[in-house]
Design an enzyme around this catalytic site. Structure first.
Site, PDB file in Angstrom:
ATOM      1  N   CYS A   1      -2.070  -6.562  -0.507  1.00 17.70           N
ATOM      2  CA  CYS A   1      -1.244  -6.051  -1.609  1.00 17.70           C
ATOM      3  C   CYS A   1      -0.675  -4.678  -1.289  1.00 17.70           C
ATOM      4  O   CYS A   1       0.462  -4.356  -1.666  1.00 17.70           O
ATOM      5  CB  CYS A   1      -2.062  -6.000  -2.893  1.00 17.70           C
ATOM      6  SG  CYS A   1      -3.531  -4.937  -2.790  1.00 17.70           S
TER       7      CYS A   1
ATOM      8  N   HIS B   1      -6.279  -2.889  -6.445  1.00 16.73           N
ATOM      9  CA  HIS B   1      -5.070  -3.685  -6.242  1.00 16.73           C
ATOM     10  C   HIS B   1      -3.852  -2.772  -6.286  1.00 16.73           C
ATOM     11  O   HIS B   1      -3.777  -1.872  -7.128  1.00 16.73           O
ATOM     12  CB  HIS B   1      -4.976  -4.746  -7.334  1.00 16.73           C
ATOM     13  CG  HIS B   1      -3.917  -5.792  -7.101  1.00 16.73           C
ATOM     14  ND1 HIS B   1      -3.728  -6.411  -5.883  1.00 16.73           N
ATOM     15  CD2 HIS B   1      -2.996  -6.344  -7.944  1.00 16.73           C
ATOM     16  CE1 HIS B   1      -2.745  -7.294  -5.990  1.00 16.73           C
ATOM     17  NE2 HIS B   1      -2.277  -7.255  -7.217  1.00 16.73           N
TER      18      HIS B   1
ATOM     19  N   ASN C   1       3.956  -7.825  -9.314  1.00 17.57           N
ATOM     20  CA  ASN C   1       2.773  -8.204  -8.556  1.00 17.57           C
ATOM     21  C   ASN C   1       3.201  -8.921  -7.273  1.00 17.57           C
ATOM     22  O   ASN C   1       4.388  -9.155  -7.043  1.00 17.57           O
ATOM     23  CB  ASN C   1       1.879  -9.108  -9.419  1.00 17.57           C
ATOM     24  CG  ASN C   1       0.438  -9.126  -8.957  1.00 17.57           C
ATOM     25  OD1 ASN C   1       0.083  -8.542  -7.940  1.00 17.57           O
ATOM     26  ND2 ASN C   1      -0.413  -9.801  -9.704  1.00 17.57           N
TER      27      ASN C   1
END
Length: 328
Positions: A135, A274, A294
């Site tokens: 990520c 994250h 995301n």
């Protein structure tokens, strides 16, 4: 006895007309293409799914809930499997990652009620990091692609895989940090590879980067003050998307719509795990929110996005913001 048979005939007739009662587990498996190697694994996955199903139903039944949850590919996964879709690892020593950063001087201004880059031609489509804790690489690349597009007038896809394979300060699919990625691209690699020449594989590989692959170069990047939502809004307006780190807890995986306000991720003991990208802001039913991109594909959330409460450091989103300032 005659009455029993009469009821049985009615039940059979209703079954023919309306079909047998739905089995949510089988429906879920069909919808998401889930197949398992044994009945034991199927039973284990079903148990996880039913626990998530109960959580979703309980939450969505609340009349004043500001957001809704839904089933997705994560509903039958174990905590260990879910953790592989995260990957923000804050550097223990931030000296290197902040070396090229500058403090931005933002003037006081009247900010618009909303800003939304989701439809901007310089924002690429939502991508999927898959089962790799990369990520941080996706959060690093999106602002770079946006900044390059604004300068040169055309969107060019840039490689996340180069960072996974080559960036020496982080851990590839084991996690990393977006400012480390920018430092590497600016000072060591000399630029970022085109995605077409260094495609994403969602695995750790031997570094295959060469300077002939370069498709974007960073001139400078900046850290933003922590816990200053208005400052973040000004930077968003002037420079574009902002990379942030958040603390993801269980409900986040099942987000569907609305403004995410879960208090579980506000626990002082919750740590950022994250990396995502803020691409705008707005207000819904009196709740200020960030528009957050995301890297779990478009089938998650609202076409790959989530609205997260703004101005309250929801899930620590306002603690570690940073952005690309300029490109070559």
């Amino acid at each position: 006895m005659k009455l029993f048979f009469a009821f049985a005939i009615i039940a059979i007739a209703l079954s023919v007309v309306y079909g047998a009662p739905a089995d949510p587990w089988n429906e879920y498996k069909t919808k998401h293409g889930k197949k398992f190697g044994s009945t034991a694994e199927d039973a284990q996955r079903k148990k996880l799914f039913l626990a998530k199903d109960a959580l979703i139903a309980k939450h969505n039944s609340q009349p004043k809930a500001s957001y809704q949850l839904e089933h997705n590919e994560f509903s039958d996964m174990t905590p260990a499997e879910l953790s592989q879709y995260l990957g923000a690892v804050k550097p223990a020593n931030k000296t290197r990652s902040l070396e090229s950063m500058v403090r931005l001087e933002m003037e006081t201004r009247q900010l618009p009620d909303s800003l939304d880059y989701r439809t901007d031609s310089c924002l690429p489509g939502v991508r999927n990091q898959k089962q790799c804790g990369s990520c941080w690489a996706f959060a690093a690349i999106t602002p770079l692609e946006f900044a390059r597009c604004k300068k040169h007038g055309a969107l060019r896809a840039i490689s996340e895989q180069q960072l996974v394979d080559c960036e020496p300060y982080d851990y590839g699919c084991g996690g990393g940090w977006y400012t480390n990625a920018w430092y590497y691209l600016q000072y060591e690699a000399g630029g970022a590879a085109k995605r077409s020449l260094y495609p994403y594989t969602a695995t750790d590989n031997t570094c295959a980067f060469s300077s002939s692959m370069i498709g974007a170069k960073i001139s400078s990047y900046g850290d933003l003050p922590s816990f200053d939502a208005a400052y973040m809004q000004s930077v968003l307006q002037d420079y574009g998307p902002i990379s942030v780190a958040i603390a993801v807890t269980d409900s986040f995986f099942s987000y569907a719509s609305g403004v995410y306000t879960d208090v579980e991720c506000d626990d002082p003991n919750a740590y950022v795990n994250h990396a995502v990208v803020v691409v705008g802001w707005g207000t819904d039913n009196g709740i200020d929110y960030w528009i957050v991109r995301n890297s779990w594909g478009t089938k998650w959330g609202s076409a790959g996005y989530i609205l997260m409460e703004r101005g309250v450091n929801k899930c620590k989103i306002e603690k570690y913001p940073a952005t690309i300032l300029s490109v070559v």
